[in-house]
Enzyme design. Structure first.
Site, PDB file in Angstrom:
ATOM      1  N   PRO A 236       0.920  -1.034   0.092  1.00  0.00           N
ATOM      2  CA  PRO A 236       0.003   0.081  -0.025  1.00  0.00           C
ATOM      3  C   PRO A 236       0.761   1.141   0.052  1.00  0.00           C
ATOM      4  O   PRO A 236       1.333   1.923   1.099  1.00  0.00           O
ATOM      5  CB  PRO A 236      -0.696  -0.205   1.230  1.00  0.00           C
ATOM      6  CG  PRO A 236      -0.011  -1.164   2.038  1.00  0.00           C
ATOM      7  CD  PRO A 236       0.768  -1.906   1.313  1.00  0.00           C
ATOM      8  N   ASP A 410       5.828   2.098   1.870  1.00  0.00           N
ATOM      9  CA  ASP A 410       5.129   0.928   2.023  1.00  0.00           C
ATOM     10  C   ASP A 410       4.313   1.043   3.427  1.00  0.00           C
ATOM     11  O   ASP A 410       5.060   0.973   4.390  1.00  0.00           O
ATOM     12  CB  ASP A 410       5.656  -0.377   1.927  1.00  0.00           C
ATOM     13  CG  ASP A 410       4.979  -1.505   2.185  1.00  0.00           C
ATOM     14  OD1 ASP A 410       3.775  -1.375   2.713  1.00  0.00           O
ATOM     15  OD2 ASP A 410       5.451  -2.599   2.033  1.00  0.00           O
ATOM     16  N   HIS A 411       2.975   1.431   3.555  1.00  0.00           N
ATOM     17  CA  HIS A 411       2.503   1.832   4.655  1.00  0.00           C
ATOM     18  C   HIS A 411       2.408   0.695   5.744  1.00  0.00           C
ATOM     19  O   HIS A 411       2.203   0.785   6.865  1.00  0.00           O
ATOM     20  CB  HIS A 411       1.032   2.275   4.424  1.00  0.00           C
ATOM     21  CG  HIS A 411       0.576   3.039   5.438  1.00  0.00           C
ATOM     22  ND1 HIS A 411       1.023   3.237   6.715  1.00  0.00           N
ATOM     23  CD2 HIS A 411      -0.269   4.158   5.092  1.00  0.00           C
ATOM     24  CE1 HIS A 411       0.574   4.537   7.392  1.00  0.00           C
ATOM     25  NE2 HIS A 411      -0.431   5.078   6.417  1.00  0.00           N
ATOM     26  N   ARG A 412       2.678  -0.530   5.197  1.00  0.00           N
ATOM     27  CA  ARG A 412       2.849  -1.602   6.039  1.00  0.00           C
ATOM     28  C   ARG A 412       4.117  -1.454   6.931  1.00  0.00           C
ATOM     29  O   ARG A 412       4.172  -2.196   8.151  1.00  0.00           O
ATOM     30  CB  ARG A 412       2.932  -2.827   5.400  1.00  0.00           C
ATOM     31  CG  ARG A 412       1.554  -3.402   4.578  1.00  0.00           C
ATOM     32  CD  ARG A 412       1.961  -4.751   3.575  1.00  0.00           C
ATOM     33  NE  ARG A 412       3.223  -4.343   2.768  1.00  0.00           N
ATOM     34  CZ  ARG A 412       3.401  -5.390   2.113  1.00  0.00           C
ATOM     35  NH1 ARG A 412       2.887  -6.604   1.939  1.00  0.00           N
ATOM     36  NH2 ARG A 412       4.649  -5.161   1.241  1.00  0.00           N
ATOM     37  N   VAL A 413       4.892  -1.019   6.556  1.00  0.00           N
ATOM     38  CA  VAL A 413       6.541  -0.957   7.294  1.00  0.00           C
ATOM     39  C   VAL A 413       6.562   0.551   7.878  1.00  0.00           C
ATOM     40  O   VAL A 413       7.036   0.555   8.942  1.00  0.00           O
ATOM     41  CB  VAL A 413       7.515  -1.073   6.111  1.00  0.00           C
ATOM     42  CG1 VAL A 413       8.789  -0.912   6.808  1.00  0.00           C
ATOM     43  CG2 VAL A 413       7.287  -2.449   5.438  1.00  0.00           C
TER      44      VAL A 413
END
Length: 438
Positions: A236, A410-413
């Site tokens: 994302p 990367d919005h997960r990270v």
């Protein structure tokens, strides 16, 4: 016994490559360590050294062949005293393409009479020591087995790479080896006589389209397409943009280049951007991270991948431990990596495994852009051109050289606050470049 030359795995992720060029021809003497071929992977063209010595007896895969799987037979080396006859019957053709046709034909003819014999090549892979649908055996061993009615698929070879030799046949005969089924040779031959395969006809061009030239996709282009599609679909992305005034940076760069004179190197703006990025990541280590399903990995070392455009696409050589290197070292290393990247001479370890990426299109006059994250990394910094723009300083209008930089995350990270903190530190370093020299 002839020695198989196999398609090497030149990186941990390589599954296939292009045999770009043979540097030896049939009949040439090969010493251990001699470069015999050039293999083109998705990122580089690499030289392949021979691990054995002998005479290149047969080239199985011609140069220019694409999509050659790792560990596939590409040639034969003859040992001292051997001639080309030693290769006969040793399975010197490419197995992979021929394996598909029998499968299709077996299905098509299954209702008739040969479903069982068509599967006969399967045991050969283990009994003969070859990974394809052929049994590796010397010509003498084949003749002896044929005369004695032995099933080669039931034997284990004691020769090089599992090859069946005369001693294996004699040992099997002394123990009463398995007899070959009467229908096996005929059944095995039937699929090999490939029946005509009907291919779908080309569809006519859409009316109204102009003529065009098709450029076949290279291995590199295919990998770029696959990886970046996966990146956009799975990571994302969100984007943060910041403007940096670089007048001081340009002045410091000019002064440093004048001081070094004819020493052989010239600092570029990109060298300073790499240095500032590395220092910012050391101060904000949470941005130097990647995502895994079980944990976020925050790296102790800053390895910066720098995008370099080449004819076939894009490659990202890595400046290892950039946070501990000075400007001169970064500049020299980057110039060397970029030069060899364009020549496709990089080693796998020189373009794999970075922790953060930089893509700079400023030299092309691009004001700003958003780059696609280089998986599995968690972020990439897109650097635009420095251009004079109106700015407000102390309540008055002024002119400054401004460079826009966009961080793709990367919005997960990385969360927005971490990305903003990284850019804030980066901006301070760029706008006060003397702090990069401390």
């Amino acid at each position: 016994m002839p020695i198989k030359v196999l398609m090497p795995a030149l990186s941990p992720t390589m599954t296939e490559g292009t045999l770009a060029k043979w540097l030896k021809k049939e009949g040439d003497t090969v010493a251990s360590g001699d470069v015999i071929a050039e293999i083109e992977t998705d990122k580089a063209t690499m030289e392949v050294e021979s691990a054995d010595e002998g005479v290149l007896g047969k080239i199985v895969v011609p140069e220019g062949t694409e999509g050659v799987p790792v560990n596939e037979l590409i040639g034969w080396l003859l040992e001292e005293g051997e001639d080309a006859s030693a290769i006969e019957g040793a399975g010197d053709a490419r197995p992979a393409p021929k394996q598909e046709a029998p499968k299709q034909e077996t299905k098509a003819e299954a209702p008739k009479e040969q479903p069982k014999p068509a599967a006969a090549p399967a045991p050969a892979a283990s009994g003969g020591g070859d990974k394809g649908d052929r049994i590796f055996a010397s010509p003498l061993a084949r003749r002896m087995a044929e005369q004695a009615g032995l099933d080669l698929a039931s034997l284990s070879g004691s020769g090089p790479n599992g090859r069946i030799v005369k001693a294996d046949i004699e040992a099997a005969l002394s123990k009463g080896g398995t007899k070959a089924p009467a229908s096996a040779p005929q059944a095995a031959a039937a699929p090999q006589a490939a029946a005509p395969v009907s291919l779908p006809q080309s569809q006519p061009d859409v009316p109204g389209l102009p003529s065009y030239t098709e450029v076949p996709n290279s291995s590199m282009r295919k990998v770029i397409a696959k990886r970046l599609t996966e990146s956009k679909l799975t990571a994302p992305h969100f984007y943060l943009t910041i403007d940096c005034e670089i007048d001081k940076l340009l002045a410091v760069r000019k002064e440093l280049n004048e001081k070094v004179g004819d020493s052989g190197y010239k600092l570029s703006v990109n060298d300073l951007v790499i240095r500032a990025t590395a220092l910012a990541l050391k101060k904000v280590p949470a941005a130097n991270a990647t995502w895994t399903e079980s944990a976020i990995r925050i790296y102790d070392q800053v390895d910066i991948s720098v995008a370099v455009a080449i004819d076939e696409g894009l490659i990202t050589p890595v400046i290892r431990d950039a946070g501990s290197k000075g400007l001169v070292e970064i500049s020299a290393e980057m110039k060397d990596l970029a030069k060899r990247a364009r020549e496709r001479k990089l080693k796998p370890e020189e373009f794999q495994g970075g922790t953060f990426s930089i893509s700079n299109l400023g030299m092309f006059g691009i004001k700003d852009f958003a780059a696609v994250i280089n998986p599995p990394q968690g972020a990439i910094l897109a650097v635009g051109a420095g251009e004079q723009r109106p700015v407000v300083k102390d309540g008055a209008l002024a002119i400054a050289t401004v460079m826009s930089c966009t961080l793709s995350v990367d919005h997960r990270v990385v969360d927005g606050a971490i990305g903003a903190e990284f850019l804030s530190v980066f901006k301070k370093l760029i706008e006060d470049p003397m702090t990069m020299l401390l």
